[in-house]
Design a protein around this motif. Structure first.
Motif, PDB file in Angstrom:
ATOM      1  N   LEU A 125      38.350  50.061   9.238  1.00  0.00           N
ATOM      2  CA  LEU A 125      37.862  50.966  10.277  1.00  0.00           C
ATOM      3  C   LEU A 125      36.362  51.215  10.151  1.00  0.00           C
ATOM      4  O   LEU A 125      35.638  51.263  11.152  1.00  0.00           O
ATOM      5  CB  LEU A 125      38.622  52.292  10.215  1.00  0.00           C
ATOM      6  CG  LEU A 125      40.055  52.283  10.747  1.00  0.00           C
ATOM      7  CD1 LEU A 125      40.713  53.646  10.544  1.00  0.00           C
ATOM      8  CD2 LEU A 125      40.085  51.910  12.217  1.00  0.00           C
ATOM      9  N   LEU A 126      35.899  51.371   8.903  1.00  0.00           N
ATOM     10  CA  LEU A 126      34.470  51.585   8.694  1.00  0.00           C
ATOM     11  C   LEU A 126      33.663  50.373   9.146  1.00  0.00           C
ATOM     12  O   LEU A 126      32.622  50.512   9.797  1.00  0.00           O
ATOM     13  CB  LEU A 126      34.191  51.867   7.211  1.00  0.00           C
ATOM     14  CG  LEU A 126      34.512  53.269   6.704  1.00  0.00           C
ATOM     15  CD1 LEU A 126      34.404  53.321   5.188  1.00  0.00           C
ATOM     16  CD2 LEU A 126      33.580  54.300   7.330  1.00  0.00           C
ATOM     17  N   ALA A 127      34.149  49.176   8.800  1.00  0.00           N
ATOM     18  CA  ALA A 127      33.441  47.949   9.166  1.00  0.00           C
ATOM     19  C   ALA A 127      33.367  47.809  10.686  1.00  0.00           C
ATOM     20  O   ALA A 127      32.317  47.461  11.239  1.00  0.00           O
ATOM     21  CB  ALA A 127      34.134  46.736   8.553  1.00  0.00           C
ATOM     22  N   LYS A 128      34.483  48.091  11.361  1.00  0.00           N
ATOM     23  CA  LYS A 128      34.488  48.001  12.822  1.00  0.00           C
ATOM     24  C   LYS A 128      33.500  48.988  13.433  1.00  0.00           C
ATOM     25  O   LYS A 128      32.718  48.646  14.347  1.00  0.00           O
ATOM     26  CB  LYS A 128      35.895  48.267  13.356  1.00  0.00           C
ATOM     27  CG  LYS A 128      35.972  48.176  14.876  1.00  0.00           C
ATOM     28  CD  LYS A 128      37.380  48.478  15.372  1.00  0.00           C
ATOM     29  CE  LYS A 128      37.436  48.424  16.901  1.00  0.00           C
ATOM     30  NZ  LYS A 128      38.775  48.755  17.425  1.00  0.00           N
ATOM     31  N   HIS A 129      33.517  50.216  12.944  1.00  0.00           N
ATOM     32  CA  HIS A 129      32.602  51.242  13.469  1.00  0.00           C
ATOM     33  C   HIS A 129      31.147  50.857  13.221  1.00  0.00           C
ATOM     34  O   HIS A 129      30.306  50.951  14.127  1.00  0.00           O
ATOM     35  CB  HIS A 129      32.904  52.585  12.808  1.00  0.00           C
ATOM     36  CG  HIS A 129      31.877  53.629  13.081  1.00  0.00           C
ATOM     37  ND1 HIS A 129      31.780  54.277  14.299  1.00  0.00           N
ATOM     38  CD2 HIS A 129      30.858  54.125  12.303  1.00  0.00           C
ATOM     39  CE1 HIS A 129      30.767  55.138  14.262  1.00  0.00           C
ATOM     40  NE2 HIS A 129      30.200  55.061  13.068  1.00  0.00           N
ATOM     41  N   LEU A 130      30.844  50.411  11.995  1.00  0.00           N
ATOM     42  CA  LEU A 130      29.463  50.069  11.655  1.00  0.00           C
ATOM     43  C   LEU A 130      28.970  48.866  12.443  1.00  0.00           C
ATOM     44  O   LEU A 130      27.816  48.833  12.888  1.00  0.00           O
ATOM     45  CB  LEU A 130      29.344  49.809  10.147  1.00  0.00           C
ATOM     46  CG  LEU A 130      29.527  51.042   9.255  1.00  0.00           C
ATOM     47  CD1 LEU A 130      29.611  50.630   7.788  1.00  0.00           C
ATOM     48  CD2 LEU A 130      28.385  52.035   9.461  1.00  0.00           C
TER      49      LEU A 130
END
Length: 222
Positions: A125-130
């Motif tokens: 989720l963090l990778a997608k958001h970033l």
């Protein structure tokens, strides 16, 4: 809060100053406490604050008023203060690097965020958001990050936490041109052994399975 600022400039940033308070002070400045009047002020890296500034911040919190640098007048303030630090302030208090009275002023409600290496399941989720955030800055569509890329990220130790993840993804995004971001395009720092064991455990399988399922669902529009 910029910890690299000289103490006088940090005081000016927080509490304001009047014209002539120091070299370059050519006009009055309100300061962040006054600008945040009636709202919330976020101070990052509180544990890096110099001792002198800690005493001044404590006075502001106790008296609910600020005195701009170079002024004899005080300004009442009503601000909700939220602070963050990567230091263990309990230890800083014990070693006398952080004032105990200030600690109990700011530590009304404490939230502890585990390091990224202890919450690998957050990486997808963090990778997608970033990537979405970084791609917007570059005015391009965000690429899809593959399961193998997520698996590679999940094996890293992340001493720099989310900031390191953002930096690695930023570099990968700049150097890639396709619609997907794959494992070979993720360059991890050399000489750092992964914190996660290479031996497959039940938990590591569950993490990879969750990442693979989420990737597949997103790829097919859920």
């Amino acid at each position: 809060m910029e910890t690299a600022l000289p103490e006088a400039l940090l005081e000016s940033e927080l509490f304001g100053h009047v014209t002539g308070a120091f070299t370059g002070a050519i006009r009055d400045r309100a300061g962040l406490f006054v600008e945040a009047q009636g709202g919330t002020l976020f101070l990052d890296e509180l544990g890096e604050m110099p001792p002198g500034m800690q005493a001044k911040l404590l006075r502001v919190l106790q008296e609910a008023e600020v005195r701009p640098l170079g002024s004899t007048a005080v300004i009442p303030v009503d601000v909700r203060l939220v602070c963050a630090t990567n230091r263990h302030l309990h230890d800083e208090v014990e070693s006398r690097r952080f004032r105990e009275d200030l600690f109990y002023r700011v530590a009304v409600v404490e939230l502890s965020l585990p390091p990224l290496r202890e919450r690998i399941e957050d990486i997808p989720l963090l990778a997608k958001h970033l990537l979405t955030e970084l791609a917007t800055e570059l005015d391009r569509p965000p690429p899809e990050i593959t399961t193998s890329a997520l698996r590679k990220l999940g094996r890293h130790g992340w001493p720099g936490n989310v900031r390191e993840l953002r930096n690695l993804l930023s570099k990968a995004l700049v150097l890639s041109e396709g619609e997907q971001l794959d494992a070979p395009e993720i360059e991890l720092p050399e000489g750092r052994a992964p914190k996660v064991s290479q031996t497959k455990t039940r938990k590591s399988f569950e993490r990879e399975e969750a990442a693979a399922i989420q990737n597949a669902l997103e790829a097919k529009g859920w």
